[in-house]
Write an enzyme that holds these catalytic residues in place. Sequence first.
Site, PDB file in Angstrom:
ATOM      1  N   ALA A 100     -30.315   0.649 -48.178  1.00  0.00           N
ATOM      2  CA  ALA A 100     -30.395   1.805 -49.015  1.00  0.00           C
ATOM      3  C   ALA A 100     -29.458   1.682 -50.170  1.00  0.00           C
ATOM      4  CB  ALA A 100     -30.121   2.905 -48.158  1.00  0.00           C
ATOM      5  N   ASP A 143     -30.534   5.778 -44.346  1.00  0.00           N
ATOM      6  CA  ASP A 143     -31.177   5.691 -45.445  1.00  0.00           C
ATOM      7  C   ASP A 143     -31.410   7.218 -46.052  1.00  0.00           C
ATOM      8  OD1 ASP A 143     -32.204   3.262 -43.873  1.00  0.00           O
ATOM      9  OD2 ASP A 143     -32.616   2.833 -46.160  1.00  0.00           O
ATOM     10  N   ASN A 168     -32.780   6.237 -40.326  1.00  0.00           N
ATOM     11  CA  ASN A 168     -32.237   4.891 -40.351  1.00  0.00           C
ATOM     12  C   ASN A 168     -33.319   3.865 -39.882  1.00  0.00           C
ATOM     13  OD1 ASN A 168     -30.267   3.249 -41.448  1.00  0.00           O
ATOM     14  ND2 ASN A 168     -29.699   2.877 -39.381  1.00  0.00           N
TER      15      ASN A 168
HETATM   16  O1  MRU Z   1     -35.649  -1.932 -44.438  1.00  0.00           O
HETATM   17  P1  MRU Z   1     -34.194  -1.974 -44.693  1.00  0.00           P
HETATM   18  O2  MRU Z   1     -33.742  -3.267 -44.276  1.00  0.00           O
HETATM   19  O3  MRU Z   1     -33.880  -1.490 -46.100  1.00  0.00           O
HETATM   20  O4  MRU Z   1     -33.498  -0.955 -43.734  1.00  0.00           O
HETATM   21  C1  MRU Z   1     -31.982  -0.723 -44.108  1.00  0.00           C
HETATM   22  C2  MRU Z   1     -31.639   0.309 -42.961  1.00  0.00           C
HETATM   23  O5  MRU Z   1     -32.404   1.107 -42.541  1.00  0.00           O
HETATM   24  C3  MRU Z   1     -29.934   0.249 -43.189  1.00  0.00           C
HETATM   25  O6  MRU Z   1     -29.623   0.823 -41.763  1.00  0.00           O
HETATM   26  C4  MRU Z   1     -29.599   1.298 -44.208  1.00  0.00           C
HETATM   27  O7  MRU Z   1     -30.125   1.071 -45.374  1.00  0.00           O
HETATM   28  C5  MRU Z   1     -28.241   1.530 -44.184  1.00  0.00           C
HETATM   29  S1  MRU Z   1     -27.539   0.428 -45.291  1.00  0.00           S
HETATM   30  C6  MRU Z   1     -26.142   0.372 -45.848  1.00  0.00           C
END
Ligand code: MRU
Length: 351
Positions: A56, A245, A255
């Site tokens: 995110a 997220d 998330n």
């Molecule tokens: O699909 P992604 O890899 O973008 O998903 C990321 C996540 O779900 C992370 O856990 C979230 O963004 C937190 S990152 C600091």
Amino acid sequence: MTSESSAMLRPVKLSPDGRVLHLLDQRSLPEREDWLDLDDVESVAEAIERLAVRGAPAIGCAAALGLVASSWRFSDDTVMFRESCLMACERLARTRPTAVNLFHAIAHMRGALAECPAGLAVAGVRGHLHAAALRYVDDELRACLTMADHGAPLMPEVGTVLTHCNTGALATAGWGTALGVIRRAHASGKKIRVLADETRPVLQGARLTAWELRHDGIPVDVIADNMAGALMARGEIQAAIVGADRIARNGDVANKIGTYTVAVLCRYHQIPFYVAAPWSTIDPSTASGAEIPIEERDHNEVHLHGGRRMTPAGVGARNPAFDVTPAELVTAFITERGVFRPATLSALMDS
Ligand code: MRU
């Protein structure tokens, strides 16, 4: 980056002249460290959609810096330049729906654009956008470092911490959220071993979290996602920590898919379940998790493994990329503003 440490890795960078966005292509990891050089909005948007950059906070940084790099292709006419900036923001906003950080970054850049007086020449407007984007990224990095200070004391002195997806330097402006807390706890002398859920279907845990921790010399074992419960039952996990997220006003957390399962398992086994996220991940305009848009990704991410189809032809798949964990399953939120119980956080949001 040195090969010994990924702690201060900056996966999303702007060239000093502001013309090129450099992205560490996360799809190639852990085999290769490939960098993408992007200078137009369509390439930046596709890099976000195809997970060359993901996580995110990192997505938000890529959008802010990517707008600056792309803007060198826009007209020198100030009215048309502004129009192109707004259209670029709209394109970037259509890339991934769940992480609120993306929309936060875009709002930040729109705000910077709106601050420029109408008659300001393009060079002046672009300079203002450039400074705003760098400020955004710096704030995100500072938030990670501060939340690590707040969260490290919550980690066990000696024990195993479960994490899901990748929340490290790769997913942020640098350092990381949940993984940043683990990093700080390890650096402060705590004897922590990490269990990284492999995080099907895209394997952010197996590929990215394990890569970061290995570089930092933090002990890590990767487990298949369906192993966490059995290891909790054996008393092998002392805490779980994840990122987010989007956090709704009532504290519900969107998330990576599988987070909800971890939270339920933690509650059953009475293991603390922490969510580490910058304040910018909290979305006061979303009342509860039910309102958070959940991205449904290409079903081939489920069908294929290492390029080979694992499911019979003609069989369908589901691929929600995120799930929602109810606030009541969260032991505490770790943010740069401090540590909050869910009830305190939602009371703050409502005040
Ligand atoms: O699909 P992604 O890899 O973008 O998903 C990321 C996540 O779900 C992370 O856990 C979230 O963004 C937190 S990152 C600091």
